[in-house]
Each structure stands twice: as structure tokens, then as C-alpha cells.
Design a protein around this motif. Sequence first.
Motif, mmCIF file in Angstrom:
data_model
loop_
_atom_site.group_PDB
_atom_site.id
_atom_site.type_symbol
_atom_site.label_atom_id
_atom_site.label_comp_id
_atom_site.label_asym_id
_atom_site.label_seq_id
_atom_site.Cartn_x
_atom_site.Cartn_y
_atom_site.Cartn_z
ATOM 1 N N UNK A 146 7.784 14.973 67.161
ATOM 2 C CA UNK A 146 7.153 14.485 65.923
ATOM 3 C C UNK A 146 7.826 15.093 64.686
ATOM 4 N N UNK A 147 9.140 14.951 64.626
ATOM 5 C CA UNK A 147 9.891 15.509 63.500
ATOM 6 C C UNK A 147 9.657 14.692 62.238
ATOM 7 N N UNK A 148 9.606 15.376 61.106
ATOM 8 C CA UNK A 148 9.434 14.676 59.832
ATOM 9 C C UNK A 148 10.787 14.225 59.296
ATOM 10 N N UNK A 149 10.755 13.378 58.282
ATOM 11 C CA UNK A 149 11.972 12.780 57.725
ATOM 12 C C UNK A 149 12.926 13.833 57.172
ATOM 13 N N UNK A 150 12.409 14.874 56.518
ATOM 14 C CA UNK A 150 13.285 15.897 55.943
ATOM 15 C C UNK A 150 14.015 16.674 57.027
ATOM 16 N N UNK A 151 13.344 16.989 58.112
ATOM 17 C CA UNK A 151 13.980 17.690 59.224
ATOM 18 C C UNK A 151 15.090 16.836 59.820
ATOM 19 N N UNK A 153 16.706 14.427 58.266
ATOM 20 C CA UNK A 153 17.770 14.320 57.255
ATOM 21 C C UNK A 153 18.696 15.531 57.346
ATOM 22 N N UNK A 154 18.109 16.728 57.413
ATOM 23 C CA UNK A 154 18.903 17.955 57.522
ATOM 24 C C UNK A 154 19.724 17.962 58.815
ATOM 25 N N UNK A 155 19.107 17.525 59.906
ATOM 26 C CA UNK A 155 19.774 17.460 61.196
ATOM 27 C C UNK A 155 20.959 16.488 61.153
ATOM 28 N N UNK A 156 20.732 15.297 60.619
ATOM 29 C CA UNK A 156 21.799 14.298 60.532
ATOM 30 C C UNK A 156 22.934 14.771 59.629
ATOM 31 N N UNK A 157 22.594 15.429 58.535
ATOM 32 C CA UNK A 157 23.643 15.942 57.646
ATOM 33 C C UNK A 157 24.475 17.016 58.341
ATOM 34 N N UNK A 158 23.830 17.868 59.124
ATOM 35 C CA UNK A 158 24.575 18.892 59.869
ATOM 36 C C UNK A 158 25.504 18.234 60.886
ATOM 37 N N UNK A 159 25.020 17.220 61.572
ATOM 38 C CA UNK A 159 25.846 16.511 62.554
ATOM 39 C C UNK A 159 27.009 15.807 61.858
ATOM 40 N N UNK A 160 26.732 15.206 60.709
ATOM 41 C CA UNK A 160 27.777 14.484 59.967
ATOM 42 C C UNK A 160 28.855 15.444 59.468
ATOM 43 N N UNK A 161 28.443 16.571 58.925
ATOM 44 C CA UNK A 161 29.398 17.510 58.333
ATOM 45 C C UNK A 161 30.085 18.374 59.392
ATOM 46 N N UNK A 162 29.308 19.044 60.229
ATOM 47 C CA UNK A 162 29.882 19.971 61.209
ATOM 48 C C UNK A 162 30.439 19.269 62.436
ATOM 49 N N UNK A 163 29.804 18.177 62.844
ATOM 50 C CA UNK A 163 30.255 17.448 64.025
ATOM 51 C C UNK A 163 31.197 16.305 63.690
ATOM 52 N N UNK A 177 19.602 5.911 61.042
ATOM 53 C CA UNK A 177 20.436 6.993 60.535
ATOM 54 C C UNK A 177 20.586 6.877 59.015
ATOM 55 N N UNK A 178 20.984 5.672 58.556
ATOM 56 C CA UNK A 178 21.221 5.457 57.125
ATOM 57 C C UNK A 178 19.965 5.642 56.293
ATOM 58 N N UNK A 179 18.829 5.212 56.811
ATOM 59 C CA UNK A 179 17.573 5.353 56.041
ATOM 60 C C UNK A 179 17.192 6.815 55.851
ATOM 61 N N UNK A 180 17.622 7.657 56.773
ATOM 62 C CA UNK A 180 17.259 9.073 56.678
ATOM 63 C C UNK A 180 18.325 9.914 55.992
ATOM 64 N N UNK A 181 19.551 9.507 56.066
ATOM 65 C CA UNK A 181 20.633 10.329 55.516
ATOM 66 C C UNK A 181 20.809 10.122 54.017
ATOM 67 N N UNK A 182 20.370 8.995 53.513
ATOM 68 C CA UNK A 182 20.577 8.720 52.070
ATOM 69 C C UNK A 182 19.498 9.334 51.225
#
Length: 182
Positions: A146-151, A153-163, A177-182
Motif C-alpha cells: 500500500x505504497x503512497x504516490x510520493x514513495x 515517485x521517489x522509488x521510480x526516480x531512484x531507478x531512473x537515475x541510478x539504474x 510510471x509517467x503519472x507518478x514520475x512527473x
Amino acid sequence: MPFVHSHILLDACCILNFCASGQLLAILKSIPVQVAVTQVVREQELKTLQRLEQEENDGATQFEAAIAQSLLIVVDFESEDEAESFVNYSTILGDGEAATCAIAVHRGWAIATDDKKAIAFFQQTAPYLQVLSTLEIIKHWSEEAALDAQTLRDLFNAIRVKGHYMPQKTHPLRSWWESLIS
């Protein structure tokens, strides 16, 4: 998302993405079947994960912890047929993808990969086996936890940048993905 096989073999790209997120252990704990990685992928990933450790990414150390806790098992070729398939597949795929596909095909296991060529090859070679992606597994985990949108977003940004990951334009979960990362 139903998991239809007893095991899921993670390809290197998925491991990298989960480690980049910093949530590898939590993601693996949410998967209701045994998760595995081939010895070939483990050996290749250690080099990439060492780079992530230098970037102060906690996820890199989680890889070995996942193995120590048996959340992730390491498997190697158990038969001549598996080894022979690996050799044949490696003429088309990279070694990690070839090892993952060879073992999955012979043992009837699902795979998780984001590699477009490996997905196409696997679907042609073993269309009866399940193919999962980074996003499908993260979506499963996010719903279980039950992760919230901000969590997310942070997770996707870490995957995008570090991965260095970006889902393909045709991925069915790309809009999520796009709805949460923007």
C-alpha cells in the motif's frame, strides 16, 4: 498479478533496478514464489553493484543480504541440456539473458527481464512460461505494501537515475510510471 510458476529467475536488469531503488529486500519479500538468479548473472552483477555502492546506494549491499536471507537463491546449470541451451542462446543473447532463459526453459520457471530482445526470444522459445518486468513486480509490491504516490515517485526516480531505466513506450504500465514520475 498472479504468479503462475514455482520460481522466477531475475535477469540482471531487474536486479539492478531493484537494487537502485534501495528496496530490493522489501520487493523480494512481496513475491509469493521463490526468486532466483543464475550464477552467470550474479557474477556479472557484482561489478555493476560495486559501482552503485560507490554512489552510496544502500540497495547495492541488499543484493548479498537477499542471498544470505534466502530471499534470492543462486542457481547454476544442473544438466548438459541446460548448458547446451545456454551456449546456443548466447549466440543471440548476452550471457546473463542466455543463462536465465536456458535455466527457465528447462525447469519451467518464469523470468523477469526488461531486455526487449530477451523478452522476444523467450516468448518465441517458451511462450507457455510467464515473463515479468521490473514495473510489473514493483506494481505488485506497491499494492501489497500500500505504497503512497510520493514513495513510488521517489522509488521510480531512484531507478531512473541510478539504474538508468526507462520503461519502453509500449510497456503496458508506462502510463502508470509517467503519472507518478512527473
